[in-house]
Write a protein that holds these residues in place. Structure first.
Motif, PDB file in Angstrom:
ATOM      1  N   VAL A  16      32.019  46.151  49.629  1.00  0.00           N
ATOM      2  CA  VAL A  16      31.776  44.708  49.698  1.00  0.00           C
ATOM      3  C   VAL A  16      31.374  44.170  48.327  1.00  0.00           C
ATOM      4  CG1 VAL A  16      30.235  42.956  50.669  1.00  0.00           C
ATOM      5  CG2 VAL A  16      31.265  44.661  52.153  1.00  0.00           C
ATOM      6  N   ALA A  17      30.532  44.900  47.605  1.00  0.00           N
ATOM      7  CA  ALA A  17      30.109  44.458  46.275  1.00  0.00           C
ATOM      8  C   ALA A  17      31.297  44.428  45.307  1.00  0.00           C
ATOM      9  CB  ALA A  17      29.009  45.371  45.737  1.00  0.00           C
ATOM     10  N   ALA A  18      32.157  45.440  45.369  1.00  0.00           N
ATOM     11  CA  ALA A  18      33.332  45.467  44.501  1.00  0.00           C
ATOM     12  C   ALA A  18      34.282  44.315  44.835  1.00  0.00           C
ATOM     13  CB  ALA A  18      34.057  46.805  44.637  1.00  0.00           C
ATOM     14  N   SER A  19      34.438  44.014  46.108  1.00  0.00           N
ATOM     15  CA  SER A  19      35.286  42.893  46.518  1.00  0.00           C
ATOM     16  C   SER A  19      34.719  41.570  46.035  1.00  0.00           C
ATOM     17  CB  SER A  19      35.439  42.861  48.039  1.00  0.00           C
ATOM     18  OG  SER A  19      36.048  44.026  48.501  1.00  0.00           O
ATOM     19  N   CYS A  24      35.060  36.946  42.411  1.00  0.00           N
ATOM     20  CA  CYS A  24      34.418  36.064  41.426  1.00  0.00           C
ATOM     21  C   CYS A  24      35.192  36.048  40.119  1.00  0.00           C
ATOM     22  CB  CYS A  24      32.979  36.499  41.179  1.00  0.00           C
ATOM     23  SG  CYS A  24      31.860  36.058  42.507  1.00  0.00           S
ATOM     24  N   ARG A  25      35.654  37.201  39.673  1.00  0.00           N
ATOM     25  CA  ARG A  25      36.385  37.252  38.408  1.00  0.00           C
ATOM     26  C   ARG A  25      37.739  36.580  38.510  1.00  0.00           C
ATOM     27  NH1 ARG A  25      34.271  39.923  34.324  1.00  0.00           N
ATOM     28  NH2 ARG A  25      36.272  40.335  33.345  1.00  0.00           N
ATOM     29  N   ARG A  26      38.377  36.632  39.683  1.00  0.00           N
ATOM     30  CA  ARG A  26      39.690  35.997  39.855  1.00  0.00           C
ATOM     31  C   ARG A  26      39.583  34.500  40.104  1.00  0.00           C
ATOM     32  NH1 ARG A  26      44.408  37.896  38.591  1.00  0.00           N
ATOM     33  NH2 ARG A  26      45.371  37.135  40.463  1.00  0.00           N
ATOM     34  N   SER A  32      32.119  33.751  35.764  1.00  0.00           N
ATOM     35  CA  SER A  32      31.852  35.195  35.754  1.00  0.00           C
ATOM     36  C   SER A  32      31.659  35.703  34.334  1.00  0.00           C
ATOM     37  CB  SER A  32      32.971  35.954  36.465  1.00  0.00           C
ATOM     38  OG  SER A  32      34.169  35.887  35.738  1.00  0.00           O
ATOM     39  N   GLN A  33      32.384  35.135  33.354  1.00  0.00           N
ATOM     40  CA  GLN A  33      32.163  35.551  31.967  1.00  0.00           C
ATOM     41  C   GLN A  33      30.802  35.084  31.469  1.00  0.00           C
ATOM     42  OE1 GLN A  33      35.173  34.868  29.083  1.00  0.00           O
ATOM     43  NE2 GLN A  33      36.407  36.539  29.871  1.00  0.00           N
ATOM     44  N   ARG A  34      30.369  33.904  31.914  1.00  0.00           N
ATOM     45  CA  ARG A  34      29.045  33.418  31.533  1.00  0.00           C
ATOM     46  C   ARG A  34      27.963  34.320  32.118  1.00  0.00           C
ATOM     47  NH1 ARG A  34      29.822  28.321  32.785  1.00  0.00           N
ATOM     48  NH2 ARG A  34      28.999  28.512  34.889  1.00  0.00           N
TER      49      ARG A  34
END
Length: 98
Positions: A16-19, A24-26, A32-34
């Motif tokens: 779930v955390a990886a998903s 968030c990155r997509r 997410s970069q911030r």
């Protein structure tokens, strides 16, 4: 709880955390970069141990590189974004009704 249930809960939590990180990155790349930059700078503080500083250095987000053929069109080097001549209009054809 049995050991199987503990391991199952850990595996499901990691999935779930990886998903969540992937989504968030997509879907929110700037945010997410911030967040990644904030985490990296907090880990890279001089008061942290060397191992955490090394992790913080590796987590530092990459700077956007806009060279020729990047399509940005903001530099004075003469390169420009993809021209409209490279684009082709869509052509729809009716199906034959046989």
């Amino acid at each position: 709880m049995t050991p199987f249930l503990v391991i199952q809960a850990i595996v499901i939590g990691v999935a779930v955390a990886a998903s969540l990180v992937y989504a968030c990155r997509r879907l929110m790349p700037a945010t997410s970069q911030r967040w990644q930059g904030a985490l990296a700078s907090s880990l890279s503080a001089s008061s942290r141990p060397a191992t955490l500083r090394a992790i913080g250095k590796r987590l530092q987000p990459q700077a956007a590189a806009g060279g020729c053929d990047s399509g940005c069109g903001t530099c004075a080097t003469g390169c420009s974004p993809t021209s409209a001549a490279d684009e082709q209009p869509l052509q729809f054809h009716e199906r034959s009704r046989e």
